[in-house]
Motif scaffolding. Structure first.
Motif, PDB file in Angstrom:
ATOM      1  N   LYS A 291     -14.228 -31.302 -17.896  1.00  0.00           N
ATOM      2  CA  LYS A 291     -13.630 -32.299 -18.788  1.00  0.00           C
ATOM      3  C   LYS A 291     -13.625 -33.612 -18.020  1.00  0.00           C
ATOM      4  N   GLU A 292     -14.673 -34.410 -18.223  1.00  0.00           N
ATOM      5  CA  GLU A 292     -14.951 -35.523 -17.317  1.00  0.00           C
ATOM      6  C   GLU A 292     -14.014 -36.711 -17.506  1.00  0.00           C
ATOM      7  N   VAL A 293     -13.607 -37.289 -16.382  1.00  0.00           N
ATOM      8  CA  VAL A 293     -12.902 -38.574 -16.342  1.00  0.00           C
ATOM      9  C   VAL A 293     -13.408 -39.267 -15.071  1.00  0.00           C
ATOM     10  N   HIS A 294     -14.185 -40.342 -15.213  1.00  0.00           N
ATOM     11  CA  HIS A 294     -14.822 -40.945 -14.042  1.00  0.00           C
ATOM     12  C   HIS A 294     -15.037 -42.439 -14.250  1.00  0.00           C
ATOM     13  N   TYR A 295     -15.447 -43.104 -13.178  1.00  0.00           N
ATOM     14  CA  TYR A 295     -15.588 -44.565 -13.215  1.00  0.00           C
ATOM     15  C   TYR A 295     -16.870 -45.027 -13.888  1.00  0.00           C
ATOM     16  N   ASN A 296     -17.835 -44.140 -14.090  1.00  0.00           N
ATOM     17  CA  ASN A 296     -19.120 -44.525 -14.677  1.00  0.00           C
ATOM     18  C   ASN A 296     -19.005 -44.820 -16.159  1.00  0.00           C
ATOM     19  N   GLN A 297     -19.831 -45.719 -16.634  1.00  0.00           N
ATOM     20  CA  GLN A 297     -19.975 -45.942 -18.067  1.00  0.00           C
ATOM     21  C   GLN A 297     -21.135 -45.095 -18.598  1.00  0.00           C
ATOM     22  N   HIS A 298     -21.083 -44.797 -19.890  1.00  0.00           N
ATOM     23  CA  HIS A 298     -22.155 -44.055 -20.552  1.00  0.00           C
ATOM     24  C   HIS A 298     -22.569 -44.767 -21.839  1.00  0.00           C
ATOM     25  N   GLY A 299     -23.861 -44.652 -22.124  1.00  0.00           N
ATOM     26  CA  GLY A 299     -24.378 -44.945 -23.454  1.00  0.00           C
ATOM     27  C   GLY A 299     -25.200 -43.747 -23.873  1.00  0.00           C
ATOM     28  N   LEU A 300     -24.912 -43.169 -25.034  1.00  0.00           N
ATOM     29  CA  LEU A 300     -25.491 -41.883 -25.434  1.00  0.00           C
ATOM     30  C   LEU A 300     -26.146 -42.002 -26.802  1.00  0.00           C
ATOM     31  N   LEU A 301     -27.327 -41.420 -26.943  1.00  0.00           N
ATOM     32  CA  LEU A 301     -27.983 -41.254 -28.247  1.00  0.00           C
ATOM     33  C   LEU A 301     -28.233 -39.774 -28.457  1.00  0.00           C
ATOM     34  N   LEU A 302     -27.661 -39.217 -29.521  1.00  0.00           N
ATOM     35  CA  LEU A 302     -27.910 -37.816 -29.855  1.00  0.00           C
ATOM     36  C   LEU A 302     -29.276 -37.719 -30.538  1.00  0.00           C
ATOM     37  N   LEU A 303     -30.215 -37.040 -29.874  1.00  0.00           N
ATOM     38  CA  LEU A 303     -31.594 -36.961 -30.354  1.00  0.00           C
ATOM     39  C   LEU A 303     -31.807 -35.803 -31.321  1.00  0.00           C
ATOM     40  N   GLU A 304     -31.135 -34.688 -31.072  1.00  0.00           N
ATOM     41  CA  GLU A 304     -31.288 -33.492 -31.907  1.00  0.00           C
ATOM     42  C   GLU A 304     -29.950 -32.797 -32.046  1.00  0.00           C
ATOM     43  N   GLY A 305     -29.807 -32.074 -33.154  1.00  0.00           N
ATOM     44  CA  GLY A 305     -28.676 -31.177 -33.317  1.00  0.00           C
ATOM     45  C   GLY A 305     -27.388 -31.858 -33.727  1.00  0.00           C
ATOM     46  N   GLN A 306     -26.292 -31.125 -33.540  1.00  0.00           N
ATOM     47  CA  GLN A 306     -24.978 -31.612 -33.918  1.00  0.00           C
ATOM     48  C   GLN A 306     -23.927 -30.931 -33.046  1.00  0.00           C
ATOM     49  N   GLY A 307     -22.738 -31.516 -33.043  1.00  0.00           N
ATOM     50  CA  GLY A 307     -21.685 -30.936 -32.227  1.00  0.00           C
ATOM     51  C   GLY A 307     -20.384 -31.682 -32.403  1.00  0.00           C
ATOM     52  N   ILE A 308     -19.510 -31.524 -31.418  1.00  0.00           N
ATOM     53  CA  ILE A 308     -18.208 -32.178 -31.439  1.00  0.00           C
ATOM     54  C   ILE A 308     -18.037 -32.880 -30.092  1.00  0.00           C
ATOM     55  N   TYR A 309     -17.637 -34.152 -30.139  1.00  0.00           N
ATOM     56  CA  TYR A 309     -17.424 -34.924 -28.918  1.00  0.00           C
ATOM     57  C   TYR A 309     -15.967 -35.345 -28.828  1.00  0.00           C
ATOM     58  N   ARG A 310     -15.345 -35.027 -27.679  1.00  0.00           N
ATOM     59  CA  ARG A 310     -14.003 -35.528 -27.425  1.00  0.00           C
ATOM     60  C   ARG A 310     -14.120 -36.838 -26.658  1.00  0.00           C
ATOM     61  N   LEU A 311     -13.440 -37.871 -27.139  1.00  0.00           N
ATOM     62  CA  LEU A 311     -13.366 -39.163 -26.481  1.00  0.00           C
ATOM     63  C   LEU A 311     -11.904 -39.588 -26.496  1.00  0.00           C
ATOM     64  N   GLY A 312     -11.297 -39.654 -25.316  1.00  0.00           N
ATOM     65  CA  GLY A 312      -9.862 -39.928 -25.273  1.00  0.00           C
ATOM     66  C   GLY A 312      -9.104 -38.803 -25.945  1.00  0.00           C
ATOM     67  N   GLU A 313      -8.253 -39.162 -26.884  1.00  0.00           N
ATOM     68  CA  GLU A 313      -7.468 -38.163 -27.610  1.00  0.00           C
ATOM     69  C   GLU A 313      -8.060 -37.857 -28.981  1.00  0.00           C
ATOM     70  N   SER A 314      -9.279 -38.306 -29.234  1.00  0.00           N
ATOM     71  CA  SER A 314      -9.917 -38.103 -30.537  1.00  0.00           C
ATOM     72  C   SER A 314     -11.089 -37.136 -30.413  1.00  0.00           C
ATOM     73  N   TRP A 315     -11.370 -36.425 -31.503  1.00  0.00           N
ATOM     74  CA  TRP A 315     -12.456 -35.447 -31.564  1.00  0.00           C
ATOM     75  C   TRP A 315     -13.362 -35.836 -32.727  1.00  0.00           C
ATOM     76  N   TYR A 316     -14.648 -36.030 -32.441  1.00  0.00           N
ATOM     77  CA  TYR A 316     -15.569 -36.563 -33.441  1.00  0.00           C
ATOM     78  C   TYR A 316     -16.724 -35.597 -33.713  1.00  0.00           C
ATOM     79  N   PRO A 317     -16.932 -35.205 -34.972  1.00  0.00           N
ATOM     80  CA  PRO A 317     -18.184 -34.516 -35.312  1.00  0.00           C
ATOM     81  C   PRO A 317     -19.338 -35.511 -35.153  1.00  0.00           C
ATOM     82  N   VAL A 318     -20.404 -35.080 -34.494  1.00  0.00           N
ATOM     83  CA  VAL A 318     -21.544 -35.961 -34.260  1.00  0.00           C
ATOM     84  C   VAL A 318     -22.831 -35.220 -34.592  1.00  0.00           C
TER      85      VAL A 318
END
Length: 259
Positions: A195-222
């Protein structure tokens, strides 16, 4: 291969025509930018090319991430001074040419890293869609990055101790490079153990499939076509859902002291 990135669908489907509906979210430490929110406009210094800026410093990032939709006979412009560029082809074919006149054909799943102040052009005879990352290069002593052209399938799978996903890194891990691009594959039901918490920034593009992403205290279907920005120290976690593989492309700043 990544047709859902350029031909997205909303989920659930019955909300597609609901006025004002969007899954996009912006918070101080993360953002989810979904395809129905893209705003396309001509890219400065590019010809016959529309761009959709997805992550920019106005959001809180130190990099830019955008889609470039190249039409017939289109050509790229150059970044400003000291800006490095990474391109990844998600649809069509483009040709990269450097100042020495060497040309490389870039097809879907191909990519190129262009160092700061590196003369080059990207041309398209028919059509292509690129995901582009740009940032101001952080110079370090005498280390100098070099032009890199490659494809995902030519990169080896790397060990991921304690994790089950498959990982490929598209750039060298040497100190000359101040960011890397990861390709991460998850089979249905697989998830991040950390369950990552780190100093790096990320930029993400979902290329295939689907799932659930937790960001902070929110959970997002993606799903494929979604873009996520993650600020430093935002809690983050992913699980793959559905019946097919999830694959995403991930920007991560590396090799520099946070100070």
């Amino acid at each position: 291969m990544y047709w859902k990135v350029t031909n997205p669908t909303l989920s659930p489907s019955h909300l597609q025509d609901l006025p004002g509906f969007t899954r996009s979210v912006y918070r101080s430490d993360h953002a989810l930018i979904t395809p129905e929110s893209h705003v396309w406009s001509p890219l400065p210094d590019w010809t016959y090319t529309l761009g959709a800026f997805l992550i920019t410093p106005a959001m809180g990032s130190h990099f830019v991430m955008y889609l470039a939709r190249m039409a017939e006979n289109s050509r790229s412009g150059l970044p400003t001074n000291d800006i490095e560029r990474f391109i990844f082809v998600v649809q069509g074919t483009a040709t990269l040419t450097n100042a020495a006149g060497r040309s490389r054909k870039l097809e879907v799943d191909s990519y190129a890293y262009l160092p700061p102040n590196f003369e080059h052009s990207i041309a398209c005879d028919s059509s292509a869609t690129l995901i582009v990352f740009e940032r101001r290069y952080a110079y370090l002593n005498d280390h100098k990055p070099e032009e890199i052209v490659g494809s995902t399938d030519k990169q080896p799978l790397l060990e991921t101790p304690g994790e089950v996903f498959e990982l490929r890194k598209l750039l060298p891990t040497s100190l000359a490079y101040d960011f890397n691009i990861h390709i991460m594959d998850f089979q249905p039901g697989e998830y991040l153990n950390v369950k990552e918490v780190h100093y790096n920034q990320h930029g993400l593009l979902l290329l295939e499939g689907q799932g659930i992403y937790r960001l902070g205290e929110s959970w997002y279907p993606v799903q494929a076509g979604d873009v996520i920005w993650m600020a430093p120290f935002v809690p983050q976690w992913y699980a793959a859902l559905g019946k097919t593989r999830s694959r995403y492309l991930l920007y991560k700043d590396v090799n520099r002291n946070p100070l």
